[in-house]
Design a protein around this motif. Structure first.
Motif, PDB file in Angstrom:
ATOM      1  N   VAL A  14    -102.229 -65.591  19.576  1.00 13.55           N
ATOM      2  CA  VAL A  14    -103.227 -64.435  20.336  1.00 13.55           C
ATOM      3  C   VAL A  14    -103.593 -63.418  19.384  1.00 13.55           C
ATOM      4  CG1 VAL A  14    -103.115 -62.909  21.919  1.00 13.55           C
ATOM      5  CG2 VAL A  14    -102.533 -65.014  22.558  1.00 13.55           C
ATOM      6  N   ALA A  15    -102.451 -63.199  18.357  1.00 10.44           N
ATOM      7  CA  ALA A  15    -102.726 -62.314  17.205  1.00 10.44           C
ATOM      8  C   ALA A  15    -103.880 -62.733  16.525  1.00 10.44           C
ATOM      9  CB  ALA A  15    -101.433 -61.775  16.804  1.00 10.44           C
ATOM     10  N   TRP A  16    -103.950 -63.846  16.070  1.00  9.17           N
ATOM     11  CA  TRP A  16    -104.765 -64.571  15.370  1.00  9.17           C
ATOM     12  C   TRP A  16    -106.185 -64.465  16.064  1.00  9.17           C
ATOM     13  CZ3 TRP A  16    -108.053 -68.733  16.532  1.00  9.17           C
ATOM     14  CH2 TRP A  16    -108.673 -69.223  15.686  1.00  9.17           C
ATOM     15  N   GLY A  17    -106.141 -64.800  17.143  1.00  7.61           N
ATOM     16  CA  GLY A  17    -107.532 -64.647  18.029  1.00  7.61           C
ATOM     17  C   GLY A  17    -108.242 -63.207  17.969  1.00  7.61           C
ATOM     18  N   THR A  39    -103.491 -59.990  26.846  1.00 12.10           N
ATOM     19  CA  THR A  39    -102.593 -58.794  26.655  1.00 12.10           C
ATOM     20  C   THR A  39    -102.532 -58.012  27.447  1.00 12.10           C
ATOM     21  OG1 THR A  39    -104.027 -58.089  25.082  1.00 12.10           O
ATOM     22  CG2 THR A  39    -102.271 -59.355  24.071  1.00 12.10           C
ATOM     23  N   THR A  40    -103.884 -57.532  28.068  1.00  8.83           N
ATOM     24  CA  THR A  40    -104.006 -56.400  29.135  1.00  8.83           C
ATOM     25  C   THR A  40    -103.413 -56.868  30.272  1.00  8.83           C
ATOM     26  OG1 THR A  40    -106.243 -55.702  28.070  1.00  8.83           O
ATOM     27  CG2 THR A  40    -105.861 -55.054  30.333  1.00  8.83           C
ATOM     28  N   ALA A  85     -97.422 -61.546  24.981  1.00 11.72           N
ATOM     29  CA  ALA A  85     -98.534 -60.268  25.079  1.00 11.72           C
ATOM     30  C   ALA A  85     -98.098 -59.047  24.127  1.00 11.72           C
ATOM     31  CB  ALA A  85     -98.725 -59.893  26.326  1.00 11.72           C
ATOM     32  N   TYR A  86     -96.829 -58.843  24.377  1.00 13.69           N
ATOM     33  CA  TYR A  86     -96.239 -57.936  23.196  1.00 13.69           C
ATOM     34  C   TYR A  86     -96.212 -58.029  21.817  1.00 13.69           C
ATOM     35  CZ  TYR A  86     -95.028 -55.307  27.617  1.00 13.69           C
ATOM     36  OH  TYR A  86     -95.287 -54.764  28.836  1.00 13.69           O
ATOM     37  N   GLN A  87     -95.649 -59.317  21.631  1.00 12.84           N
ATOM     38  CA  GLN A  87     -95.663 -59.579  20.235  1.00 12.84           C
ATOM     39  C   GLN A  87     -96.927 -59.902  19.330  1.00 12.84           C
ATOM     40  OE1 GLN A  87     -92.489 -62.360  18.871  1.00 12.84           O
ATOM     41  NE2 GLN A  87     -91.847 -62.708  21.063  1.00 12.84           N
ATOM     42  N   ALA A  88     -97.956 -60.166  20.307  1.00 13.27           N
ATOM     43  CA  ALA A  88     -99.276 -60.314  19.918  1.00 13.27           C
ATOM     44  C   ALA A  88     -99.707 -58.938  19.249  1.00 13.27           C
ATOM     45  CB  ALA A  88    -100.373 -60.774  20.670  1.00 13.27           C
ATOM     46  N   GLU A  89     -99.460 -57.882  19.956  1.00 12.60           N
ATOM     47  CA  GLU A  89     -99.860 -56.503  19.491  1.00 12.60           C
ATOM     48  C   GLU A  89     -98.990 -56.221  18.191  1.00 12.60           C
ATOM     49  OE1 GLU A  89    -102.384 -54.986  20.427  1.00 12.60           O
ATOM     50  OE2 GLU A  89    -102.837 -56.556  21.979  1.00 12.60           O
ATOM     51  N   VAL A  90     -97.489 -56.526  18.334  1.00 11.37           N
ATOM     52  CA  VAL A  90     -96.961 -56.121  17.051  1.00 11.37           C
ATOM     53  C   VAL A  90     -97.394 -57.030  15.674  1.00 11.37           C
ATOM     54  CG1 VAL A  90     -94.549 -56.495  16.095  1.00 11.37           C
ATOM     55  CG2 VAL A  90     -94.905 -55.451  18.330  1.00 11.37           C
ATOM     56  N   PHE A  91     -97.681 -58.338  16.009  1.00 11.01           N
ATOM     57  CA  PHE A  91     -98.252 -59.216  14.867  1.00 11.01           C
ATOM     58  C   PHE A  91     -99.485 -58.625  14.081  1.00 11.01           C
ATOM     59  CE2 PHE A  91     -95.726 -62.910  16.611  1.00 11.01           C
ATOM     60  CZ  PHE A  91     -94.642 -62.371  15.573  1.00 11.01           C
ATOM     61  N   ARG A  92    -100.337 -58.039  15.391  1.00  4.53           N
ATOM     62  CA  ARG A  92    -101.883 -57.681  14.785  1.00  4.53           C
ATOM     63  C   ARG A  92    -101.684 -56.370  14.235  1.00  4.53           C
ATOM     64  NH1 ARG A  92    -105.701 -54.445  17.021  1.00  4.53           N
ATOM     65  NH2 ARG A  92    -104.280 -53.531  18.609  1.00  4.53           N
ATOM     66  N   GLY A  93    -100.664 -55.387  14.536  1.00  2.59           N
ATOM     67  CA  GLY A  93    -100.463 -54.140  13.867  1.00  2.59           C
ATOM     68  C   GLY A  93     -99.915 -54.375  12.552  1.00  2.59           C
TER      69      GLY A  93
END
Length: 238
Positions: A43-46, A62-63, A116-124
């Motif tokens: 999801v972070a890659w997306g 994620t929302t 959903a939470y890990q995606a935001e962590v990886f993106r940040g």
């Protein structure tokens, strides 16, 4: 003395049952956390590199998952999954209800929420990377896979570790909700023991102490990982 007798591993004690339930708690949390890590990375890659439809889908995921109660997600996976499996078996001529194993439903639900939470962590974590290092890697002739393995992944992992550690603690606490599916994890076993002995305070206190012990050990492990990942940064002082 009475408390020690309750925790004994003899025929009148609950030691083995509580130990097995604690193992089940850790197992479902670990499986859910790993599933969430895979989902979160995709999801972070997306969100970062996908096309507009992919980014919109990732944002919606994620929302929604961060906005609805975790218990509701568990119910949806357990009962919705059971309905889907039952429907498939009925198509093949087998009648009756077929339930999804509670462990599978629980680990999957924790994984989807955790993702959903890990995606935001990886993106940040990716956004704080020094872009010059990526450009230098490309200038040195690194392919995408080598660039990811040698430069991007190690640094994203290092920056994401504190947030990932917090999400692991969240997954560990969410495992207590899986008891609604019938899985005998730590909280459910404490409830069973409390009902059998009519000592709810003692067994819920014991369950809380075991959760705290697992949490403390987890914090030590993640602290060690952070120190190890930060070797060589700022003279080795992290």
């Amino acid at each position: 003395m009475e408390l020690l007798q309750l925790l004994s591993f003899g025929p009148d004690g609950w030691g083995f049952a509580l130990l097995a339930a604690a193992f089940m708690t850790v197992a479902v949390a670990v499986c859910g956390f790993l599933i969430g890590g895979i989902i979160g990375a995709v999801v972070a890659w997306g969100k970062l590199a996908g096309s507009l439809p992919v980014r919109l889908s990732a944002d919606a995921y994620t929302t929604i998952l961060r906005g609805i109660p975790d218990l509701l997600v568990i119910y949806l996976f357990y009962f919705g999954g059971s309905m889907a499996v039952t429907g498939l078996f009925n198509l093949w001529g087998q009648e009756g209800f077929v339930g999804v194993p509670p462990f599978v439903a629980g680990a999957t639900a924790i994984g989807v929420v955790s993702g959903a939470y890990q995606a935001e962590v990886f993106r940040g974590a990716f956004r704080v990377l020094a872009k010059g290092e990526i450009e230098a890697g490309k200038a040195a002739g690194m392919g995408q896979l080598l660039l990811f393995r040698r430069i991007i992944a190690p640094q994203v992992f290092r920056h994401a570790l504190p947030g990932i550690g917090n999400i692991w603690q969240m997954a560990l606490k969410e495992s207590a909700l899986i008891s609604v599916t019938g899985l005998v994890e730590l909280l459910r076993q404490a409830q069973i023991a409390a009902g059998s002995t009519r000592k709810p305070f003692e067994f819920y206190l014991i369950a809380g102490a075991i959760f705290l012990a697992i949490t403390w050990l987890s914090q030590r492990i993640f602290s060690w990982l952070e120190r190890r990942a930060g070797r060589g940064i700022s003279g080795g002082l992290v």
